[in-house]
Design an enzyme around this catalytic site. Structure first.
Site, PDB file in Angstrom:
ATOM      1  N   GLU A  99       0.816  -1.218   0.000  1.00 10.34           N
ATOM      2  CA  GLU A  99       0.000   0.000   0.000  1.00 10.34           C
ATOM      3  C   GLU A  99       0.855   1.276   0.000  1.00 10.34           C
ATOM      4  O   GLU A  99       0.697   2.149   0.852  1.00 10.34           O
ATOM      5  CB  GLU A  99      -0.947  -0.004   1.201  1.00 10.34           C
ATOM      6  CG  GLU A  99      -1.877  -1.202   1.219  1.00 10.34           C
ATOM      7  CD  GLU A  99      -2.841  -1.202   2.407  1.00 10.34           C
ATOM      8  OE1 GLU A  99      -2.783  -0.268   3.220  1.00 10.34           O
ATOM      9  OE2 GLU A  99      -3.648  -2.148   2.501  1.00 10.34           O
ATOM     10  N   GLU A 117      -4.709  -8.694   0.215  1.00  9.71           N
ATOM     11  CA  GLU A 117      -5.619  -8.484   1.342  1.00  9.71           C
ATOM     12  C   GLU A 117      -7.002  -8.237   0.756  1.00  9.71           C
ATOM     13  O   GLU A 117      -7.142  -7.490  -0.207  1.00  9.71           O
ATOM     14  CB  GLU A 117      -5.241  -7.251   2.183  1.00  9.71           C
ATOM     15  CG  GLU A 117      -3.977  -7.356   2.987  1.00  9.71           C
ATOM     16  CD  GLU A 117      -3.723  -6.075   3.785  1.00  9.71           C
ATOM     17  OE1 GLU A 117      -4.665  -5.236   3.889  1.00  9.71           O
ATOM     18  OE2 GLU A 117      -2.610  -5.887   4.291  1.00  9.71           O
TER      19      GLU A 117
END
Length: 552
Positions: free
Chosen positions: A361, A478
């Site tokens: 991220e 995720e």
């Protein structure tokens, strides 16, 4: 690890075609059918102007104001970008929905067409706001109505950029709506798209039962805010034949995994075993997180890969630039840190392949200012340098994954594409992505929406990965579902989970699916798969599917 920002939403609903679970057997000619999707887009720009403050810009406000207050006339402006509906798709309708922020609404609110689309929320004011066009629709809401909607089907007929203005002539009762800068209830444009699809008639045989059999959640009536309830599409290969090959890519099927117990004090290995017991399947991928000078895999992590009854591989996430900048890592300032880890891996975990995610991220940590050391290009350089350094140090069993956030604001940023490190150092393309199960809530949608949210200039993550980097396996590094409803309703998560298998079958480049499980993330969201019995039963049906029977 989840972070959330704003902008655009995407496919929300699809009408179910048939029903049932099981192993499909071809028994007749193909048949044509029609599906209906609702593609939800957030505003690419939104702001308002004020006649009494003609030079003032409200682009960063979390409120969109429209109406009159004394001598002040305020006009709200909205701009949406609509992507092409795809092959065979036809736009059948569209509506704009606004959420009341505070105060009472005026008794009459008008949405007007705006021809100009060159304006931006950061520069618009009463001196330069675009000319208003004809009225598209008039709403007469109750003073405390939660939302106000306008049918814009007469304007939105295909892909393009569309501008609208929100006005009201009612004195001293301006409407105050939530803007794109609000945390929830952002403006939305829902576009209804129909398309012809070809289906093969099938006969069904019962599928493998989940660990705890339970009736399937009731299928809600299709609507613009209901995730699709398509029939489960079973794996098309013999599950006994699926195994991992080079770079841990399965020869067929999909790797199943989890990062369990996030944001808690429970040891990660213990949390994963509990997750496995509840879901009825071993998590082939065990996802953990490390930073800076930490040495990994730890003894506990290695032990999880040595359990013959529960074969697992590791996905190790490393923020190598912890305490410094990406640019410094790329320059070699942290080579001692990289070399130390390489020595440890070769001494303790040299024989088994594992996934290595370098600074997952990254978008949220980008500072686009030149010289910041944290630009998108600095990230790409950091990733390249670290991967190549580890390989040069003799770490031959690391499979490198770049894992993005899949957040609309970042996907549409001018620098987003600069983050990609290069096909030569990226083995898998990963994404961290989450859905809200609250009907009509922000980021509400099905699995397809979770993987393919569009935004201005961005075609959706799966579409981007499979088009721009053909042949690269996609890792859902995720994923999770939370429910922002004031009162959690069990069927909400179950309805979203029910879309995973049929829509996963239409995304063959997804080779790994890793659930992030936590009772409370940074935003307070409960992403547990078992917060209600209905959610757990639906999740167990996913876990029981034979396409996840991939041998390490």
């Amino acid at each position: 690890m989840i972070r959330r920002n704003a902008r655009t939403l995407m496919p929300i609903a699809a009408l179910a075609l048939g029903a049932g679970l099981g192993t499909a057997v071809y028994c007749g000619p193909a048949a044509a059918a029609e599906t209906t999707d609702v593609v939800r887009s957030g505003a690419a720009d939104d702001t308002y102007s004020s006649s009494s403050r003609p030079s003032y810009n409200f682009g960063s406000s979390s409120t969109l104001v429209a109406g009159r207050q004394g001598a002040d006339t305020m006009i709200g402006f909205l701009k949406f970008t609509v992507a092409a509906p795809g092959a065979g798709g036809t736009v059948k309708g569209a509506k704009v929905t606004l959420t009341r922020a505070s105060g009472n609404l005026p008794g009459s609110i008008v949405l007007r067409k705006v021809a100009g689309t060159a304006w931006t929320e950061k520069t618009l004011n009463a001196k330069n706001d675009p000319a208003l066009g004809a009225a598209i629709g008039t709403a007469k809401p109750a003073a405390t109505a939660a939302t106000v909607s306008f049918d814009v089907s007469s304007v939105v007929k295909g892909p393009g950029t569309y501008s609208f203005a929100v006005t009201s002539a009612v004195a001293n009762t301006p409407a105050r709506f939530r803007s794109s800068e609000a945390t929830t209830g952002q403006p939305a444009l829902d576009v209804t798209v129909t398309r012809k699809v070809v289906t093969q008639p099938t006969e069904s045989a019962p599928a493998t039962s989940p660990a705890t059999p339970s009736p399937s959640p009731a299928t809600p009536s299709p609507s613009p805010t209901t995730p699709s309830q398509s029939p489960t599409t079973p794996a098309t290969t013999n599950p006994g034949e699926c195994a991992v090959g080079a770079k841990l890519v399965p020869t067929c099927g999909v790797l199943w995994g989890a990062a369990a117990g996030g944001f808690s004090d429970v040891p990660r290995d213990e949390a994963l075993k509990t997750f496995e017991a509840k879901t009825g399947r071993t998590s082939t991928i065990y996802h953990t997180y490390h930073k800076g000078d930490e040495l990994f895999p730890t003894k506990a992590e290695i032990a999880m890969t040595n359990d013959p009854a529960h074969p697992r591989t590791l996905m190790l996430n490393w923020k190598v630039g912890y305490g410094t900048t990406w640019a410094n890592v790329a320059k070699g300032d942290q080579d001692a840190r990289i070399d130390r880890l390489a020595t440890y891996i070769k001494a303790n975990f040299a024989t088994k392949q594992f996934f290595m995610v370098l600074h997952h991220e990254p978008e949220n940590d980008v500072n686009p200012k030149d010289g910041s050391g944290q630009t998108a290009k600095d990230f790409a350089a950091m990733f390249r340098h670290t991967a190549l350094r580890l390989k040069a140090d003799g770490v031959t069993n690391a499979v490198f994954v770049v894992a993005y956030m899949n957040y609309e604001k970042w996907n549409s940023a001018s620098w987003w594409y600069d983050m990609y490190p290069g096909d030569d150092v990226v083995d898998w393309i990963g994404v961290d992505t989450y859905n809200n199960a609250q009907p009509g809530g922000f980021h509400y949608g099905d699995f397809n929406y979770m993987m393919n949210r569009t935004s201005a200039g961005f075609p959706g993550f799966y579409n981007w990965a499979t088009t721009k980097h053909q042949g690269k396996p996609v890792m859902v590094a995720e994923w999770g579902v939370y429910d922002s409803s004031a009162t959690v309703v069990g069927k909400n998560k179950a309805a979203v989970y029910a879309t995973v298998l049929p829509q996963l079958a239409k995304m063959p480049q997804i080779k790994g699916l890793v659930y992030f499980e936590t009772a409370k993330d940074q935003s307070g969201h409960d992403i547990r798969m078992d917060d209600t019995p209905e959610a757990l039963a639906a999740f167990q049906q996913i876990a029981a599917d034979p396409r996840f029977n991939v041998k390490l």
